[in-house]
Write an enzyme that holds these catalytic residues in place. Structure first.
Site, PDB file in Angstrom:
ATOM      1  N   SER A   1      -6.162  -4.453  -8.325  1.00  0.00           N
ATOM      2  CA  SER A   1      -7.435  -4.460  -7.599  1.00  0.00           C
ATOM      3  C   SER A   1      -8.248  -3.188  -7.732  1.00  0.00           C
ATOM      4  O   SER A   1      -9.385  -3.136  -7.254  1.00  0.00           O
ATOM      5  CB  SER A   1      -7.197  -4.767  -6.120  1.00  0.00           C
ATOM      6  OG  SER A   1      -6.913  -6.147  -5.946  1.00  0.00           O
TER       7      SER A   1
ATOM      8  N   SER B   1     -10.141  -6.199  -0.287  1.00  0.00           N
ATOM      9  CA  SER B   1      -9.534  -6.531  -1.589  1.00  0.00           C
ATOM     10  C   SER B   1      -9.381  -8.034  -1.769  1.00  0.00           C
ATOM     11  O   SER B   1      -8.325  -8.537  -2.151  1.00  0.00           O
ATOM     12  CB  SER B   1      -8.173  -5.840  -1.738  1.00  0.00           C
ATOM     13  OG  SER B   1      -7.905  -5.541  -3.084  1.00  0.00           O
TER      14      SER B   1
ATOM     15  N   THR C   1      -7.189   0.452  -3.295  1.00  0.00           N
ATOM     16  CA  THR C   1      -5.801   0.084  -3.572  1.00  0.00           C
ATOM     17  C   THR C   1      -5.742  -0.942  -4.702  1.00  0.00           C
ATOM     18  O   THR C   1      -6.742  -1.547  -5.079  1.00  0.00           O
ATOM     19  CB  THR C   1      -5.137  -0.539  -2.334  1.00  0.00           C
ATOM     20  OG1 THR C   1      -5.932  -1.658  -1.905  1.00  0.00           O
ATOM     21  CG2 THR C   1      -5.000   0.469  -1.211  1.00  0.00           C
TER      22      THR C   1
END
Length: 270
Positions: free
Chosen positions: A71, A119, A211
């Site tokens: 991601s 995300s 992240t």
């Protein structure tokens, strides 16, 4: 004469774009290892002090190894989508199709900023499909990200599975080129992307981070990348880790950012 020309070329290529070769230090290697171990992690953390042109790491060998971007590719995906008008700005709406998603928090309409921060994989898979293979490949070439395996069959998953790779060193190189406006993108794209990317703002610094988590053949690998603007300096970081026990990922989701923050505190950046 030819010898001197070759020497000049070698010196040019061995320098970063600021004109000098960055230093490398493992000064805090043991402390970094302890912080990772506390979160049941192993891997590498790379921190770049832009003002003093120094890289710090606990493992420079791993910092030059390629991994699936997972991601963290949402950074690039967002930039390309903004450049191509697939997305208008950070407040553009990404509609939920009503289908069940992996996380309940994804089961709603989201702004671009919300989808980035949460995300939301299905959101960005749709963004990639709307960009399309031709434009995606063209922009990846312009951005000098040439190790992405993009074709008609991989357009909505090439960053989470398959042959695409990026190293921690390359992550920091890209972030630095982005933040210092060295990428061939519009100023408006740059400004919009900063608003998408920002995690935290205080009187002392602005904190950007993303992240990433991939499961390639049941092997968990994770990222946390970003930068801290703490004027007059900017620090860039890229953590790539895996759980000590691949069957136990209980700390993995939160541990990547927790470990990174502790390391940034170690360097007195946060």
């Amino acid at each position: 004469m030819r010898y001197y020309l070759l020497l000049i070329l070698f010196l040019f290529l061995s320098c970063d774009f600021h004109g000098s070769t960055p230093k490398r230090s493992e000064e805090f290697k043991n402390e970094i290892e302890k912080i990772l171990a506390k979160q049941d992690l192993k891997g590498t953390v790379l921190v770049f002090d832009a003002k003093n042109k120094t890289y710090y790491s606990n493992n420079f060998e791993l910092a030059e190894k390629g991994y699936l971007p997972a991601s963290t590719f949402k950074i690039v995906n967002s930039i390309i989508a903004l450049e191509t008008n697939v997305l208008k700005d950070e407040n553009d709406s990404l509609k939920w199709d009503g289908q069940k998603r992996a996380f309940e928090s994804w089961q709603k309409d989201m702004t671009v900023r919300e989808a980035f921060q949460a995300s939301c994989l299905p959101c960005y898979q749709e963004v990639a499909r709307r960009i399309g293979v031709k434009r995606m490949k063209s922009y990846l070439n312009k951005l000098h990200l040439n190790n992405m395996d993009v074709n008609e069959s991989t357009i909505d998953n090439f960053w989470i599975e398959g042959k695409s790779r990026i190293t921690p060193v390359e992550q920091i190189d890209f972030l630095q080129r982005f933040y210092t406006k060295k990428l061939p993108i519009l100023n408006s794209t740059y400004d919009k992307m900063l608003r998408v990317f920002e995690k935290e703002r205080t009187s002392e610094y602005i904190y950007f981070g993303k992240t990433g988590w991939s499961q390639d053949n049941n092997h968990n690998n994770g990222w946390f990348v970003g930068m801290i603007d703490k004027k007059p300096n900017v620090y860039y970081f890229a953590l790539n880790v895996e759980p000590n026990d691949q069957k136990n990922t209980s700390k993995f989701a939160a541990g990547r950012e927790l470990a990174t923050r502790e390391i940034l505190k170690l360097f007195q950046i946060l």
